[in-house]
Design a protein around this motif. Structure first.
Motif, PDB file in Angstrom:
ATOM      1  N   GLN A  97       6.335 -83.200 121.879  1.00  0.00           N
ATOM      2  CA  GLN A  97       5.660 -83.587 120.510  1.00  0.00           C
ATOM      3  C   GLN A  97       6.117 -82.692 119.158  1.00  0.00           C
ATOM      4  O   GLN A  97       6.475 -83.326 118.314  1.00  0.00           O
ATOM      5  CB  GLN A  97       4.312 -83.766 120.578  1.00  0.00           C
ATOM      6  N   GLN A 147       8.410 -80.935 118.840  1.00  0.00           N
ATOM      7  CA  GLN A 147      10.078 -80.847 118.777  1.00  0.00           C
ATOM      8  C   GLN A 147      10.494 -82.411 118.229  1.00  0.00           C
ATOM      9  O   GLN A 147      11.489 -82.475 117.390  1.00  0.00           O
ATOM     10  CB  GLN A 147      10.893 -80.724 119.971  1.00  0.00           C
ATOM     11  N   MET A 148       9.642 -83.198 118.533  1.00  0.00           N
ATOM     12  CA  MET A 148      10.221 -84.599 117.984  1.00  0.00           C
ATOM     13  C   MET A 148       9.515 -85.039 116.465  1.00  0.00           C
ATOM     14  O   MET A 148       9.652 -86.091 116.092  1.00  0.00           O
ATOM     15  CB  MET A 148       9.700 -85.709 119.184  1.00  0.00           C
ATOM     16  N   LYS A 149       8.736 -84.167 116.129  1.00  0.00           N
ATOM     17  CA  LYS A 149       7.953 -84.369 114.945  1.00  0.00           C
ATOM     18  C   LYS A 149       8.784 -84.499 113.968  1.00  0.00           C
ATOM     19  O   LYS A 149       9.681 -83.900 113.613  1.00  0.00           O
ATOM     20  CB  LYS A 149       6.907 -83.452 114.625  1.00  0.00           C
ATOM     21  N   GLY A 150       8.695 -85.717 113.134  1.00  0.00           N
ATOM     22  CA  GLY A 150       9.452 -86.178 112.063  1.00  0.00           C
ATOM     23  C   GLY A 150      10.841 -86.788 112.382  1.00  0.00           C
ATOM     24  O   GLY A 150      11.419 -87.421 111.593  1.00  0.00           O
ATOM     25  N   GLU A 151      11.066 -87.071 113.655  1.00  0.00           N
ATOM     26  CA  GLU A 151      12.070 -87.650 114.165  1.00  0.00           C
ATOM     27  C   GLU A 151      12.190 -89.129 113.860  1.00  0.00           C
ATOM     28  O   GLU A 151      13.358 -89.931 113.446  1.00  0.00           O
ATOM     29  CB  GLU A 151      12.487 -87.567 115.606  1.00  0.00           C
ATOM     30  N   ALA A 152      11.082 -89.950 113.873  1.00  0.00           N
ATOM     31  CA  ALA A 152      10.937 -91.328 113.783  1.00  0.00           C
ATOM     32  C   ALA A 152      11.123 -91.613 112.284  1.00  0.00           C
ATOM     33  O   ALA A 152      11.817 -92.616 111.986  1.00  0.00           O
ATOM     34  CB  ALA A 152       9.708 -91.741 114.162  1.00  0.00           C
ATOM     35  N   GLU A 153      10.808 -90.797 111.338  1.00  0.00           N
ATOM     36  CA  GLU A 153      11.020 -90.924 109.901  1.00  0.00           C
ATOM     37  C   GLU A 153      12.459 -90.747 109.589  1.00  0.00           C
ATOM     38  O   GLU A 153      13.441 -91.499 108.945  1.00  0.00           O
ATOM     39  CB  GLU A 153      10.281 -90.010 109.019  1.00  0.00           C
ATOM     40  N   LYS A 154      13.132 -89.686 110.339  1.00  0.00           N
ATOM     41  CA  LYS A 154      14.765 -89.624 110.086  1.00  0.00           C
ATOM     42  C   LYS A 154      15.547 -90.613 110.534  1.00  0.00           C
ATOM     43  O   LYS A 154      16.466 -91.210 110.072  1.00  0.00           O
ATOM     44  CB  LYS A 154      15.145 -88.312 110.939  1.00  0.00           C
ATOM     45  N   ALA A 155      15.115 -91.411 111.529  1.00  0.00           N
ATOM     46  CA  ALA A 155      15.759 -92.448 112.394  1.00  0.00           C
ATOM     47  C   ALA A 155      15.091 -93.955 111.517  1.00  0.00           C
ATOM     48  O   ALA A 155      15.651 -94.914 111.891  1.00  0.00           O
ATOM     49  CB  ALA A 155      15.446 -92.843 113.811  1.00  0.00           C
ATOM     50  N   ASN A 156      14.563 -93.892 110.496  1.00  0.00           N
ATOM     51  CA  ASN A 156      13.696 -94.925 109.801  1.00  0.00           C
ATOM     52  C   ASN A 156      12.952 -95.957 110.672  1.00  0.00           C
ATOM     53  O   ASN A 156      12.862 -97.095 110.663  1.00  0.00           O
ATOM     54  CB  ASN A 156      14.914 -95.490 108.912  1.00  0.00           C
ATOM     55  N   THR A 195       9.674 -96.356 110.887  1.00  0.00           N
ATOM     56  CA  THR A 195       8.375 -96.076 110.247  1.00  0.00           C
ATOM     57  C   THR A 195       7.421 -97.397 110.237  1.00  0.00           C
ATOM     58  O   THR A 195       6.281 -97.032 109.495  1.00  0.00           O
ATOM     59  CB  THR A 195       8.580 -95.900 108.561  1.00  0.00           C
TER      60      THR A 195
END
Length: 90
Positions: free
Chosen positions: A59, A61-70, A72
């Motif tokens: 979790q 390591q993956m923090k912020g990855e969803a936002e980077k992949a748009n 949201t």
């Protein structure tokens, strides 16, 4: 104030083995054959269920990855799932 802190102890045997008290095993959610992780910080040791610890690391390591992949919104995630499913059928 309610706290979920308590103290328990165990004896270190000749080979360095310790039996984790039953109430601690229950709190950690571990039983025979499960793995635990020892985290040493500033002279203190925390015991963590290894499966839980691995999930916490993932979790972080993956923090912020969803936002980077748009990704949201739920709709964006569903669109991505549909796209991947369509690609796998072709």
């Amino acid at each position: 104030m309610i706290t979920n802190t308590f103290i328990d102890n165990a004896k270190v045997m000749s080979k360095g083995q310790v039996t984790i008290p039953k109430d601690i095993r229950e709190v950690l959610g571990v039983s025979c054959g499960d793995r635990i992780t020892f985290v040493v910080e500033n002279g203190n040791v925390r015991l963590i269920n290894s499966a839980v610890y691995a999930m916490q690391i993932l979790q972080m390591q993956m923090k912020g990855e969803a936002e980077k992949a748009n990704l949201t919104s739920d709709a964006a995630v569903m669109d991505m799932v549909k796209e991947i499913r369509t690609e796998s059928v072709d």
